[in-house]
Structure formats: structure tokens, C-alpha cells
Design an enzyme around this catalytic site. Structure first.
Site, PDB file in Angstrom:
ATOM      1  N   GLU A  40       0.876  -1.173   0.000  1.00 50.99           N
ATOM      2  CA  GLU A  40       0.000   0.000   0.000  1.00 50.99           C
ATOM      3  C   GLU A  40       0.915   1.226   0.000  1.00 50.99           C
ATOM      4  OE1 GLU A  40      -3.216   0.182   2.968  1.00 50.99           O
ATOM      5  OE2 GLU A  40      -2.757  -1.903   3.377  1.00 50.99           O
ATOM      6  N   TYR A  61      -4.847  -1.720  -7.435  1.00 50.16           N
ATOM      7  CA  TYR A  61      -6.205  -1.326  -7.056  1.00 50.16           C
ATOM      8  C   TYR A  61      -6.169  -0.363  -5.887  1.00 50.16           C
ATOM      9  CZ  TYR A  61      -6.144  -4.642  -3.073  1.00 50.16           C
ATOM     10  OH  TYR A  61      -5.870  -5.303  -1.908  1.00 50.16           O
ATOM     11  N   ASP A 111      -7.002   0.113  -2.102  1.00 50.60           N
ATOM     12  CA  ASP A 111      -7.293  -0.609  -0.882  1.00 50.60           C
ATOM     13  C   ASP A 111      -7.532   0.417   0.218  1.00 50.60           C
ATOM     14  OD1 ASP A 111      -7.655  -2.979   0.612  1.00 50.60           O
ATOM     15  OD2 ASP A 111      -5.700  -2.681   1.525  1.00 50.60           O
TER      16      ASP A 111
END
Lengths: 68, 513
Positions: free
Chosen positions: B12, B102, B104
Site C-alpha cells: 500500500e 487497485y 485498498d
């Protein structure tokens, strides 16, 4: 490999008192340390131009939502 | 075998922007993160990623199943644990290298494809940096300014994860795996920490520590990844044939900019897992009196001299703990056991782990080219010496954040790489290829090649499936539960025979992938 393993077992068990609080690491040899400082200085000079000019504002603004 | 196994790293990224909405308010990070994912898909072009909004297939996801043998009820789960629910507002894509990109929660996340060696894990982790850079560059061309940071803390209480995944045989009992792994995970930041300015979740106290994540770990073992974060996570979501495999989901690690540090992080852990699998009785008995406290003690001491208490009353340093694991691994590697047959990856990991640990014991400064926290500490310490700055000086906190900036013009770790002060293990051209080419020896090859060859006819993908449309436009789900199946060797010729998903599906209907 076996040799170096032995050395470490000995080092760990040599009875030296374990410090309760962190203590500074032994100083590096003077010449080596001076050489390192010089190299880091030139690197710091080089990156000086990209460092945030307003660090306080930058740090204050760096807020993230929690993640996983 | 040995350090080779199916593994991958999910990262992340921290995200900031000076852009504001029409009322002058900062833009929501979820929206900004969506822009990053969209920008990459646009910049990469057809064949390099699926259209944003193509589905992620959640059918086989089980985020509430616990490796300790039960599943928690959905109504009792925190909303952040429900990762198997499609949010139509969230951007998601799958890349031709087999990765997932994506949003998150409030961060862009790059989940690398499955690889089979620590060195490949480094290569695809670095490829993720390039993916993020491309997205930022594309946004900049459109006049939008977004910055991405490969770190794990904002210094104000928020932490976001870098998760590692390792395939482990289901036959290894989970409770023993967790117990034998915990002391290693407590000590691993000694060789694998990225370094952090500030102590405490909100940097309440000034100082420098080894790990980004240490202060956010609050439990020994548990299912959560966002609350009461555990040292060993129990999510039982193998993304693989469930009765054969576990996926050990490691949430304690740092995102790393130094190749050596990434290699040692995943390589040493994979070696310890193999030790736990093959020589359970040779795993050092190092149960700690208070592992959650020990994580902080080890992380908070850059001199590496602080000791933690074992359950049987010994006081050991972080390097002592790692030494005990490494010695056991070295003995296992020399045991002649079939799972430890020599290979280059294992030689490399064990040799480098030994070199780094010995050097750290002599003087951490010797490892400034290899260990990220040492490199960061040295640079910042020198800045302190020159400018008389305390550890809570905003300039040092700013440099810590900027260390992880993925813009090569600004990122300090990248400056050190270019200056030859952070040793590189993977050449630039090999990283570049990993941005678009999938690993050849896992199912990531099938996933990535489907994206590249049949992009418009891929409806959805997941780690263990790809959904393709047949001749009538109906979605058909191809399952690939075995991570090393559907490799280039296994399905290369099959894909080469078909230019359309319809004809591919027709052949697949008569045989298994």
C-alpha cells in the site's frame, strides 16, 4: 560457516554483562569514519536542492488514512 | 527448494496531493488513489492492463476464515475485514505482469504476481515502483500532481501495510508455525527494517527506530490487519488448493527501497519457514516473555544492544535471536535433507544473511549499502551533525518521508541508489521487463498473458481464476488453484494456439489447465 557459528556462540556466552539500556556502538576507526562523513556530506550537498524547503508544512500535511 | 517457494509482496502506498476540490478542500485519498490506478491503465495502454473497473473475482476469498480452525461471523467483523465485497467506486485492474493494482481503503496498492524466489520477489517489487511512477508521470502530464510514497507510516498515528505472502504446506500445524516464527519476526527488522524517525504510533517521543511497523503491532496472533495488528496473522485464505496449502500472510514487514533489504526480508523468512517445515525440532526454542513488547525493544535500539527476555529467563539481543535462527538454517542446509538441496537462490540468501549479520554485530555502519535502516540512519545522523537538528526536527521527519518518495527526482533512497550507496541486485532492464512480463513459472503467467493477449475479452481475474468470454459473450471462469500450474511451460503452447478466448475456452472445455 561452522567456524563463524562457533565464534558467535562464544561471543554470546562470554559472560560480558548485558547492558540494561542502549549504549552507543563502539566508535569506528577515525579515518574510516571521516571518509564516510565526507561521502555523506557530498551526498547531502547534492540532495540539498530537493529537500523540502518548508519541512514543517510538508510534515504537517503528510496525513494518511489507516490501512491494512 | 530451500528458500524457493511461491511468494509475493503487496504494498500500500502513501499518497498526497496539493489538488483541491471546487470548494478548496483536499481531495479524498480514496478518489486520488483511484486516479492513480486509472492513470496507470491509461498510460500503459491496451494489453498492459485490464480496463479499470474490470472485475476482481472474489469467489474464492475468505477474509474471515481463521487458520486456528474457525470463521468469524460477518456481523461481528469490522468493515475493513470484509475484503471480499466489490465496491463499484473502487478502481481495480490486473496487469500483464500478473500483478493486481487497485485501491485498498485509502491507498493505491500494488500486489505483485506470484514468484518462486526471493530475487524474483525483489524484481517484481521494484517493478511495482515503476508502475507507481508511470501513474504519477501520466497524471503530471495532465496537470495533476500526486505523490506516492513507499513507506508505512505517516508519523501521526496511521500505518498502512506491506504484506508478504508465502505458500506453506497445509501439513505444518499452524500453532507451531506461529510459535516458532514469532521470535524471528520480532528480530527480523535488524536486517529488514526500513528505519523510521519517531517513536510511538503518533511519534510521541523523538528518536530513530529500525522498523516502520513495530509500534503498530498490538497482539501476538490474530485475524485483524487494521486493528490490534498481530505479529502473526491468521487469515486462512490460501488462494490455492486449500487442503494442500496455507498462505502465510505476514503483515509486520516494511516496504523497502534497498534491494538487499528486500532480499533478506523474504529470503530469511522463507528459509526459516523451510526450517520449520523440515526440521521442527531444530528450530531454536526462543519463546519470548512478551513478544509484543520485544518488537518495540528491538526496533527502538539502533545500537542493536537492547535485550529482550525469553520465557526461560535469558536476555538476548535482536542479533542474538537472528543468529540462532541462521545457525539452525545453516545446519539444515548442510544436512543433506532433500528439501535443502543446494541452489543459487539459497546460497545467495544464506551467504548474504551471514555477511550482513556478522557485519551488524561488529558495527552497523558497515551495512550502510545493504540494510535500509542503517543507510537512512547514517544519512540523517550526518544531517543532524551538520545542522544540530534533534530527532523531532521537522527537517528530519520530512527527510524520513522523502526517503520513500517514488519520484526519482525527489526520493532520497533513489538518490542513494544512483550514487551507488545502496547496493543494487537487479539490473534496471530486468526490472523494466517485469513491469509488463509475468513470471514464467507460476499461474501469474497465465493471468498476465490473458491480459496481454485477450484483454477486452477478460471479464475478471483473481489470484486463482481468470474469467473469459465465450463465443456468445457469456463469462466462463477458468480456475487455476495450483500456484505453479498454468506456467509458461504448462500452457504456453495452449495460448499460442488461440487468438480468441472463445476458441481457447472450447479447447479448455475438453481438458484441465
Amino acid at each position: 560457516m561452522a567456524g563463524s557459528s562457533q565464534e558467535h556462540i562464544r561471543r554470546r556466552d562470554d559472560g560480558a554483562p548485558e547492558p540494561q539500556a542502549p549504549t552507543p556502538p563502539p566508535a569506528a576507526p577515525q579515518a574510516q569514519s571521516a571518509e564516510r562523513d565526507e561521502a555523506l556530506d557530498s551526498l547531502l550537498d547534492e540532495i540539498d536542492g530537493v529537500l523540502e524547503s518548508n519541512a514543517t508544512e510538508f510534515v504537517h500535511g503528510f496525513v494518511q488514512k489507516g490501512g491494512q | 527448494m530451500s528458500v524457493r517457494r511461491v511468494m509475493g509482496i503487496e504494498t500500500e502506498l502513501g499518497i498526497t496531493s496539493t489538488q483541491v476540490d471546487t470548494q478548496g478542500r483536499p481531495l479524498a485519498p480514496q478518489w486520488l488513489s483511484g486516479q492513480v490506478v486509472r492513470a496507470y491503465a491509461t498510460a500503459a495502454g491496451e494489453g498492459a492492463s485490464l480496463p479499470v473497473g474490470s472485475g476482481w473475482d472474489y469467489a474464492d476469498e475468505t477474509p474471515l476464515r481463521d487458520a486456528r480452525g474457525y470463521e468469524i461471523a460477518r456481523e461481528l467483523a469490522h468493515v475493513t475485514q470484509l475484503t471480499d465485497v466489490e465496491d463499484p467506486t473502487i478502481a481495480n485492474t490486473v496487469l500483464s505482469n500478473g500483478a493486481r493494482l487497485y485501491v485498498d481503503h485509502a491507498h493505491p496498492e500494488y500486489s505483485s504476481p506470484e514468484v518462486t524466489s526471493p530475487r524474483e520477489a525483489v524484481r517484481y517489487d521494484r517493478a511495482g515502483e515503476l508502475v507507481a511512477r508511470r501513474a504519477v508521470e501520466h497524471l503530471a502530464k495532465e496537470g495533476r500532481e500526486v505523490r506516492l510514497y513507499k513507506n508505512n507510516v505517516d508519523g501521526k498515528g496511521a500505518s498502512y501495510g506491506t504484506h508478504e505472502n508465502y505458500l506453506v504446506p497445509r501439513t505444518v500445524p499452524f500453532d507451531r508455525l506461529a510459535r516458532q516464527l514469532i521470535p524471528f519476526l520480532v528480530a527480523r527488522p535488524v536486517v529488514a527494517g526500513a528505519g523510521r524517525v519517531g517513536l510511538g504510533q503518533a511519534s510521541e517521543r523523538p528518536g530513530f527506530q529500525l522498523s516502520q511497523r513495530a509500534d503498530y503491532l498490538e497482539a501476538e496472533i490474530g485475524l485483524e490487519t487494521t486493528l490490534r495488528r498481530p505479529i502473526v496473522n491468521t487469515r486462512d485464505e490460501p488462494h490455492a488448493t486449500p487442503h494442500l496449502h496455507r498462505r502465510l500472510h505476514v503483515i509486520v514487514g516494511d516496504a523497502t527501497m534497498a534491494d538487499f533489504t528486500t532480499l533478506l526480508a523474504v529470503g530469511s523468512l522463507s528459509a526459516v519457514l523451510r526450517l520449520i517445515e523440515t526440521h521442527p525440532d531444530a528450530v531454536p526454542a526462543l519463546d519470548l516473555a512478551d513478544p509484543v513488547e520485544a518488537v518495540k525493544v528491538v526496533s527502538h535500539d539502533p545500537t542493536l544492544r537492547a535485550t529482550v527476555l525469553t520465557a526461560d529467563g535469558r536476555r538476548l539481543t535482536g542479533p542474538d535471536l537472528l543468529e540462532a535462527y541462521l545457525e539452525a538454517v545453516e545446519r539444515a542446509a548442510a544436512s543433506g535433507h532433500e528439501a535443502w538441496e543446494p541452489d543459487e537462490d539459497t546460497d545467495e540468501v544464506l551467504t548474504r544473511w551471514r555477511q550482513v549479520l556478522d557485519a551488524l554485530r561488529r558495527d552497523p555502519a558497515e551495512c550502510a549499502q545493504q540494510v535500509e535502516w542503517v543507510a537512512k540512519h547514517q544519512l540523517l545522523q550526518r544531517y543532524r551533525d551538520r545542522n544540530g537538528a534533534a530527532w523531532d526536527d521537522a527537517r528530519l521527519v520530512a527527510m524520513d518521508i522523502q526517503w520513500h518518495d517514488l519520484d526519482p527526482a525527489r526520493g532520497l533512497a533513489q538518490k542513494l541508489r544512483v550514487a551507488g550507496r545502496l547496493e543494487r541486485l537487479v539490473p534496471d532492464d530486468a526490472v523494466e521487463r517485469a513491469v509488463t512480463e509475468p513470471p514464467q513459472d507460476t499461474r501469474a503467467w497465465f493471468r498476465g498473458e490473458c491480459v496481454r493477449r485477450y484483454g477486452a475479452d477478460v471479464r475478471a481475474a483473481s489470484w486463482d481464476s481468470v474469467t473469459l468470454v465465450d463465443e456468445r459473450g457469456r463469462p466462463r471462469r477458468v480456475q487455476v488453484p495450483e500456484p505453479t500450474a498454468a506456467s509458461r511451460e504448462r500452457v504456453g503452447e495452449l495460448l499460442a494456439r488461440h487468438t480468441t478466448t472463445a476458441s481457447l475456452l472450447t479447447e479448455l472445455a475438453s481438458e484441465d489447465v
